[in-house]
Design a protein around this motif. Structure first.
Motif, PDB file in Angstrom:
ATOM      1  N   SER A 180      -2.935   0.939  -3.658  1.00  0.00           N
ATOM      2  CA  SER A 180      -1.971  -0.152  -3.671  1.00  0.00           C
ATOM      3  C   SER A 180      -1.244  -0.230  -5.003  1.00  0.00           C
ATOM      4  CB  SER A 180      -2.672  -1.488  -3.448  1.00  0.00           C
ATOM      5  OG  SER A 180      -3.791  -1.341  -2.621  1.00  0.00           O
ATOM      6  N   ASN A 188      -2.240   7.996   5.743  1.00  0.00           N
ATOM      7  CA  ASN A 188      -3.439   7.186   5.524  1.00  0.00           C
ATOM      8  C   ASN A 188      -3.290   6.320   4.294  1.00  0.00           C
ATOM      9  OD1 ASN A 188      -4.880   8.431   7.675  1.00  0.00           O
ATOM     10  ND2 ASN A 188      -5.107  10.211   6.336  1.00  0.00           N
ATOM     11  N   ARG A 189      -3.648   5.077   4.437  1.00  0.00           N
ATOM     12  CA  ARG A 189      -3.584   4.163   3.319  1.00  0.00           C
ATOM     13  C   ARG A 189      -4.534   4.632   2.226  1.00  0.00           C
ATOM     14  NH1 ARG A 189      -6.193  -1.861   3.221  1.00  0.00           N
ATOM     15  NH2 ARG A 189      -6.352  -1.903   0.970  1.00  0.00           N
ATOM     16  N   ARG A 190      -4.023   4.793   1.032  1.00  0.00           N
ATOM     17  CA  ARG A 190      -4.845   5.358  -0.018  1.00  0.00           C
ATOM     18  C   ARG A 190      -4.952   4.504  -1.279  1.00  0.00           C
ATOM     19  NH1 ARG A 190      -6.355  10.586   0.923  1.00  0.00           N
ATOM     20  NH2 ARG A 190      -7.705  10.202   2.685  1.00  0.00           N
ATOM     21  N   ASN A 198       0.824  -1.203   0.000  1.00  0.00           N
ATOM     22  CA  ASN A 198       0.000   0.000   0.000  1.00  0.00           C
ATOM     23  C   ASN A 198       0.852   1.243   0.000  1.00  0.00           C
ATOM     24  OD1 ASN A 198      -2.420  -1.394   0.232  1.00  0.00           O
ATOM     25  ND2 ASN A 198      -2.100  -1.640   2.427  1.00  0.00           N
ATOM     26  N   TYR A 199       0.308   2.298  -0.548  1.00  0.00           N
ATOM     27  CA  TYR A 199       0.965   3.583  -0.343  1.00  0.00           C
ATOM     28  C   TYR A 199       0.075   4.447   0.530  1.00  0.00           C
ATOM     29  CZ  TYR A 199      -1.999   5.170  -4.242  1.00  0.00           C
ATOM     30  OH  TYR A 199      -3.047   5.451  -5.063  1.00  0.00           O
ATOM     31  N   ASN A 200       0.716   5.253   1.317  1.00  0.00           N
ATOM     32  CA  ASN A 200      -0.014   6.122   2.232  1.00  0.00           C
ATOM     33  C   ASN A 200       0.184   7.562   1.830  1.00  0.00           C
ATOM     34  OD1 ASN A 200      -0.683   3.906   3.884  1.00  0.00           O
ATOM     35  ND2 ASN A 200       1.376   3.990   4.767  1.00  0.00           N
ATOM     36  N   THR A 252       6.464   1.692  -3.634  1.00  0.00           N
ATOM     37  CA  THR A 252       5.214   2.114  -3.007  1.00  0.00           C
ATOM     38  C   THR A 252       5.461   3.268  -2.049  1.00  0.00           C
ATOM     39  OG1 THR A 252       4.723  -0.240  -3.008  1.00  0.00           O
ATOM     40  CG2 THR A 252       3.142   1.198  -1.978  1.00  0.00           C
TER      41      THR A 252
END
Lengths: 345, 345
Positions: free
Chosen positions: A309, A305-307, A299-301, A331
């Motif tokens: 993938s 906050n995870r936003r 995931n990228y944040n 990522t």
DNA sequence: ATTTAGCACTCTTTGGTTTTGAGTGCTAAC
DNA sequence: GTTAGCACTCAAAACCAAAGAGTGCTAAAT
């Protein structure tokens, strides 16, 4: 599952050798790679036990061993050491992004391409989710007397636009009341708040303006819906051929499966709850078409906050030790880029 | 090249049969398809002559004939009758566009997908060229004290955006002077007018504001550049596997070639000068990787001006009679949709 | 002068058979 | 517990033969 140290060493070596060569690994060729002071017969005994444990299998009785899904799993969980992403690779990744792409959709698409080139796998990436994002700005740009282009921009920098067509002249006063409505009811709202219920109460409260403004307002709502949706993008399809030339005809099926965004989207969102990088090996994947593939997702944040993938799809005999860190690195980089760009100071 | 009526009939039948079956056509199997009151030997003689003319060839001495590139060319130019695009197909095409996509980039991407599904080929499409388009509107949306998102919209409805970062606070007065500059020097200008020369004179004339405004103005210029560029999109890659499973390993090469947008872009723009639909068969294509493929391209017009192209790429033994009209139909439809949407009344 | 029947010839495809060789599992000795 | 030795297995490669589709050519028929 507990394995003796020697078994671990053997299993690890088999996995790595098989990943490298693609050929089933026999007891002798294994010994020549590994410096152990035992004979091939001993290794054979160990291999037989690893087979009994379900970690290795044989394509046919008189062939070498290849890892089973569980074998790969054991390797990834216990044996593998993540390689460092080396300097030259980092440079290649960073070069891939060139100079400041700041449209998030484009950025993510590019990220997929970079990753595909780098890893030799197919890559998927999703645009930042609109969950938690709010509407930053709405504009209506007239393109004709009765038509206007509605442009919506979210706090995550996503821009959506659409042409709205009205039955009435869109003169200055209409636009003014449009902007009033937008200001009062849309700007600053979470995208997820813009739903049918909200629209209904809004329309009910609008009174006389409703006929002239409805098409415009509807367009705004449509755009908000669109912006919540994450979009799934696929890159590096050609790489699949590379791998699956062995697998016979599955390549076509796999490509066809990947075309449909919807299952992919599920795949990405179901993956990687909590963990840093999620690895699904072969039949661990919930789709028949991926039974012979491994998926590595991270995931990228944005702002913590995870936003969204980014991930890759390759054969189960993929180079986990190198690629898992690569995916992770990319990522994180994407997350940083997006965070920097849209930081509100 | 003049051919006797009988030769024409035979050549046409061979091309069509081969397109249908993919098997080299022999004299006997040809006769059973064709009702001619001659013997197979006569047909063989004719076929031998067609071979001598370079219109047919044999994979090996004792096999049936297949058309050469010139054979296909003769067929397309002289023998083929365009099939009507039938009702059900039209419906499928129109259904493919769903409800009002008005973002041109998305629309063209969708068009490619629809065409790929329809034809079973890979499809390419280009976004509307910015040539002749002018800047309709520019907005600066602050996203931080020192950063703003610059949004540019063209007369063809293309929207581009980018974050600009300044060293100074972007307060109201800065934004005001930005809008003044934009109004004076950008809005209404052709995209192609925004080049380095124009930028230099602009900067020179700006005086004191130049430091605060430069990053913003530069962003506008970047976006204008971006908007002139047509983007090439590819869809339906998986279909290539379908066809090229015969061709051996070329599928990978072809896919890899198609990934690179730049040669594709040349291909599309060089094609179809003047003509309605352009067909390039096998070695008529300027790229080695396309030697065994045919490309069918057509242009779409917005408001009567050629703005972009849509096309398909398949094997040389593609169903020209059906697909040429399909491509044409879709292209015209896209042109209409875009024209309607952005018509200035 | 065309057309046709007939035939020898070519060359891929198909299928079966044999050979090869890597690799195994087991047994018996170390 | 380890190892050497050996018989066994099985896919892949090599080889061979037969089948069959299709041709080109020749000589007779129209």
């Amino acid at each position: 599952m507990e394995l003796s140290e020697r078994k671990q060493k053997i299993l690890g070596a088999i996995v790595e050798l098989y990943i490298k060569t693609g050929e089933p690994v026999g007891s002798k060729s294994l010994l020549s790679e590994l410096d152990m002071s035992v004979s091939s017969a001993t290794v054979r005994n160990e291999m037989a036990e690893l087979s009994a444990l379900g970690l290795l299998e044989q394509p046919h009785t008189s062939a070498g061993r290849i890892p089973t899904n569980d074998g790969y799993r054991y390797y990834v969980d216990n044996l593998m050491v993540n390689r460092q992403v080396d300097e030259s690779l980092r440079r290649r990744i960073e070069a891939g992004f060139g100079s400041g792409i700041s449209d998030p959709e484009k950025l993510l698409e590019r990220a997929g391409e970079v990753l595909a080139d780098l890893t030799g796998c197919a890559a998927v990436s999703t645009t930042p989710s609109g969950e938690g994002a709010y509407i930053r700005r709405v504009e209506a740009v007239p393109v004709g007397t009765k038509t206007a282009m509605i442009v919506l921009m979210t706090s995550t920098g996503v821009i959506k636009s659409k042409v709205a067509r009205s039955d009435f002249d869109l003169n200055a006063s209409v636009l003014e009341s449009f902007y009033n409505v937008v200001k009062a009811s849309f700007v600053g709202k979470l995208l997820s708040e813009v739903d049918t219920a909200m629209m209904q109460t809004l329309v009910a409260s609008m009174g006389g303006d409703v006929f002239t403004l409805l098409p415009l307002i509807t367009a705004v709502s449509d755009l908000a819906q669109e912006a919540v949706h994450t979009e799934v993008m696929l890159g590096g399809q050609s790489n699949i051929l590379h791998h699956n030339s062995y697998y016979g005809n599955t390549a076509y099926e796999l490509l066809e499966f990947l075309r449909r965004g919807e299952p992919l989207s599920k795949l990405l969102s179901s993956a990687t709850e909590g963990k840093d990088v999620d690895v699904k090996i072969g039949s661990e994947n919930p789709y028949r078409q991926l039974m012979k593939s491994s998926v590595i997702v991270s995931n990228y944040n944005i702002d913590g906050n995870r936003r969204g993938s980014i991930g890759i799809i390759g054969p189960t005999r993929i180079d986990y030790a190198n690629l898992i860190p690569s995916v992770k690195y990319l990522t994180d980089l994407v997350g940083e880029l997006l965070t920097q760009t849209f930081k509100e100071e």
